[in-house]
Design an enzyme around this catalytic site. Sequence first.
Site, mmCIF file in Angstrom:
data_model
loop_
_atom_site.group_PDB
_atom_site.id
_atom_site.type_symbol
_atom_site.label_atom_id
_atom_site.label_comp_id
_atom_site.label_asym_id
_atom_site.label_seq_id
_atom_site.Cartn_x
_atom_site.Cartn_y
_atom_site.Cartn_z
ATOM 1 N N ASP A 232 -8.055 -5.067 0.026
ATOM 2 C CA ASP A 232 -8.591 -5.894 -1.054
ATOM 3 C C ASP A 232 -8.238 -7.367 -0.931
ATOM 4 O O ASP A 232 -8.737 -8.184 -1.682
ATOM 5 C CB ASP A 232 -8.071 -5.373 -2.405
ATOM 6 C CG ASP A 232 -8.674 -4.030 -2.737
ATOM 7 O OD1 ASP A 232 -9.871 -3.860 -2.456
ATOM 8 O OD2 ASP A 232 -7.967 -3.161 -3.249
ATOM 9 N N HIS B 73 0.849 -1.192 0.000
ATOM 10 C CA HIS B 73 0.000 0.000 0.000
ATOM 11 C C HIS B 73 0.876 1.230 0.000
ATOM 12 O O HIS B 73 1.947 1.217 0.612
ATOM 13 C CB HIS B 73 -0.899 0.010 1.251
ATOM 14 C CG HIS B 73 -2.036 0.956 1.129
ATOM 15 N ND1 HIS B 73 -1.908 2.296 1.413
ATOM 16 C CD2 HIS B 73 -3.306 0.766 0.725
ATOM 17 C CE1 HIS B 73 -3.070 2.880 1.198
ATOM 18 N NE2 HIS B 73 -3.929 1.990 0.779
HETATM 19 N N1 ACO Z 1 4.029 -7.741 -4.860
HETATM 20 C C1 ACO Z 1 5.381 -7.752 -5.014
HETATM 21 N N2 ACO Z 1 6.174 -6.680 -4.836
HETATM 22 C C2 ACO Z 1 5.576 -5.539 -4.483
HETATM 23 C C3 ACO Z 1 4.189 -5.441 -4.299
HETATM 24 C C4 ACO Z 1 3.401 -6.585 -4.485
HETATM 25 N N3 ACO Z 1 2.082 -6.546 -4.329
HETATM 26 N N4 ACO Z 1 3.867 -4.173 -3.952
HETATM 27 C C5 ACO Z 1 5.018 -3.498 -3.921
HETATM 28 N N5 ACO Z 1 6.060 -4.310 -4.231
HETATM 29 C C6 ACO Z 1 7.488 -3.956 -4.251
HETATM 30 C C7 ACO Z 1 7.838 -3.159 -5.505
HETATM 31 O O1 ACO Z 1 8.258 -3.998 -6.560
HETATM 32 C C8 ACO Z 1 8.940 -2.270 -4.980
HETATM 33 O O2 ACO Z 1 10.118 -3.063 -4.897
HETATM 34 P P1 ACO Z 1 11.565 -2.380 -5.129
HETATM 35 O O3 ACO Z 1 11.725 -1.399 -4.006
HETATM 36 O O4 ACO Z 1 12.521 -3.527 -5.074
HETATM 37 O O5 ACO Z 1 11.504 -1.725 -6.480
HETATM 38 C C9 ACO Z 1 8.521 -1.957 -3.538
HETATM 39 O O6 ACO Z 1 7.709 -3.092 -3.145
HETATM 40 C C10 ACO Z 1 7.702 -0.669 -3.397
HETATM 41 O O7 ACO Z 1 6.591 -0.756 -4.278
HETATM 42 P P2 ACO Z 1 5.995 0.473 -5.113
HETATM 43 O O8 ACO Z 1 5.255 -0.050 -6.276
HETATM 44 O O9 ACO Z 1 7.094 1.461 -5.361
HETATM 45 O O10 ACO Z 1 5.023 1.103 -4.050
HETATM 46 P P3 ACO Z 1 3.843 2.112 -4.364
HETATM 47 O O11 ACO Z 1 3.557 2.822 -3.090
HETATM 48 O O12 ACO Z 1 4.151 2.933 -5.562
HETATM 49 O O13 ACO Z 1 2.624 1.151 -4.786
HETATM 50 C C11 ACO Z 1 0.796 -0.355 -4.626
HETATM 51 C C12 ACO Z 1 1.649 0.699 -3.896
HETATM 52 C C13 ACO Z 1 0.379 0.178 -6.008
HETATM 53 C C14 ACO Z 1 -0.457 -0.607 -3.822
HETATM 54 C C15 ACO Z 1 1.644 -1.646 -4.779
HETATM 55 O O14 ACO Z 1 1.993 -2.149 -3.503
HETATM 56 C C16 ACO Z 1 0.915 -2.730 -5.579
HETATM 57 O O15 ACO Z 1 0.991 -2.727 -6.810
HETATM 58 N N6 ACO Z 1 0.183 -3.663 -4.898
HETATM 59 C C17 ACO Z 1 -0.599 -4.654 -5.591
HETATM 60 C C18 ACO Z 1 -1.928 -4.044 -6.082
HETATM 61 C C19 ACO Z 1 -2.897 -3.786 -4.937
HETATM 62 O O16 ACO Z 1 -3.130 -4.632 -4.094
HETATM 63 N N7 ACO Z 1 -3.509 -2.594 -4.982
HETATM 64 C C20 ACO Z 1 -4.544 -2.198 -4.001
HETATM 65 C C21 ACO Z 1 -4.027 -1.128 -3.087
HETATM 66 S S1 ACO Z 1 -5.249 -0.762 -1.864
HETATM 67 C C22 ACO Z 1 -6.352 0.202 -2.670
HETATM 68 O O17 ACO Z 1 -6.062 0.946 -3.583
HETATM 69 C C23 ACO Z 1 -7.714 0.088 -2.281
#
Ligand code: ACO
Length: 426
Positions: free
Chosen positions: A362, A305
């Site tokens: 979610d 998140h």
């Molecule tokens: N699975 C694997 N790796 C992940 C995940 C995941 N679900 N989420 C984040 N990471 C990793 C990224 O690859 C990144 O790794 P790095 O530092 O080695 O490059 C690190 O964790 C940080 O992730 P970001 O994408 O930079 O974080 P951001 O804050 O931009 O994104 C997000 C947050 C979009 C929610 C992300 O965690 C994600 O894509 N999750 C899966 C989709 C999801 O569940 N979305 C619902 C969110 S809740 C809502 O909106 C109601």
Amino acid sequence: MKAKIEFDGKFYEFPVTKGSEDEYAIDISTLRAQTGGLITLDRGFKNTGSCESAITFLNGEEGILRYRGYSIEDLAENASFLEVAYLLIFGELPSESELNKFYDDIKAESNVDEEMHKILDGFPKSAHPMGVVSSLTNALIAFNPSSVNVESKEDMYNAIIKLLAKFPVLCAWALRKRTGQPLDYGDDSLGYVENVLKMMFKKANQNYEVDPVIASALNKLLILHADHEQNCSTSTVRVVGSSHAGLFASISAGISALWGPLHGGANQAVIEMLEGIKEDGGDTKKYMQKAKDKEDPFRLMGFGHRVYKNFDPRARIIKKSADDVLGNLGVEDPILDIAKGLEKEALEDDYFVKRKLYPNVDFYSGIIYRALGIPTEMFTVMFALGRLPGWIAQWREMRLGKEPIGRPRQVYTGEKLRSYKPMDQR
Ligand code: ACO
């Protein structure tokens, strides 16, 4: 309190604003004017406060979520969705008479113009319900053409009531269209949530008795989704509204923003992922590896998140609720076990621990929606239904606060001035 920025050998001072929960923010609104052109660059607005807001408090490090000062745990346990809607929009929990009037006003506006059917009919049955609901919400403008005079308390109230009244009807229609059921007009003798269920599920030739277990589970889910401060869809609603586009247009834009799988669309993506893992033999370890592999686009949906770097408090409540609801309804769903297995592994895995990736709202919500009989492609619509009061509250706050039009700047990285080349010289 002041913050200093040094740029090109000179110091510039900026006031620091403090929120009611002791959060500090550097107010850089005079940065450009003071420095003669300097701006801040913050991709994805990770560190940008776009507004001051008194609606929702969120502390991602500690996993705290409160609406108007009330903890999400307290509200999910004790309140009705309509009470929470009133609280978010108007700032206080309603008295009994205020709540009754609120719901009576909503019921009086719950009719959706018959002409709207024609628009619905124009969609193919295969259309995703989020696209249908977003379009229908926008189409409501045509049937309620006068723009909201935000200076008038009455006008503002009426616009809000109309949307709260008609939106659930549109959501139910989107489902009925998809499942080939004739449209339903609801039943005013029922509560708001019970009526949503009936509008969605009543078969034309059968009575529909609302199951209290299902109604209570849905009530809780809607409350948990009702607001989440300046997320992608809410920021969209505020930015669109800041151009003085109307309430319906602003909410329609917010629905589109919510649709994406990195935001509200994740609840559908989680179930599709869990189903995929089940069909592939249930090997959670394989998918954990995929999620960690930077060459693989797979992400563990429902994990991570932007703001929570701790347990999403909503996920805790929903996980417990999933166990209760499935138990009460006598539903056994193998993907619940897969979800719990994935969660356990992720919480013990270095990759997830280091990056502070925890289950989000979610991760378990889809499992409950499924147990309630709601089809997967409707999950994000259910999220929108829950988020509606939050969007409305944020739009209202933004308009009453007379916020300026939302218009970020950019750092231009394109070509410098060049001359037009005739076709034969390219
Ligand atoms: N699975 C694997 N790796 C992940 C995940 C995941 N679900 N989420 C984040 N990471 C990793 C990224 O690859 C990144 O790794 P790095 O530092 O080695 O490059 C690190 O964790 C940080 O992730 P970001 O994408 O930079 O974080 P951001 O804050 O931009 O994104 C997000 C947050 C979009 C929610 C992300 O965690 C994600 O894509 N999750 C899966 C989709 C999801 O569940 N979305 C619902 C969110 S809740 C809502 O909106 C109601």
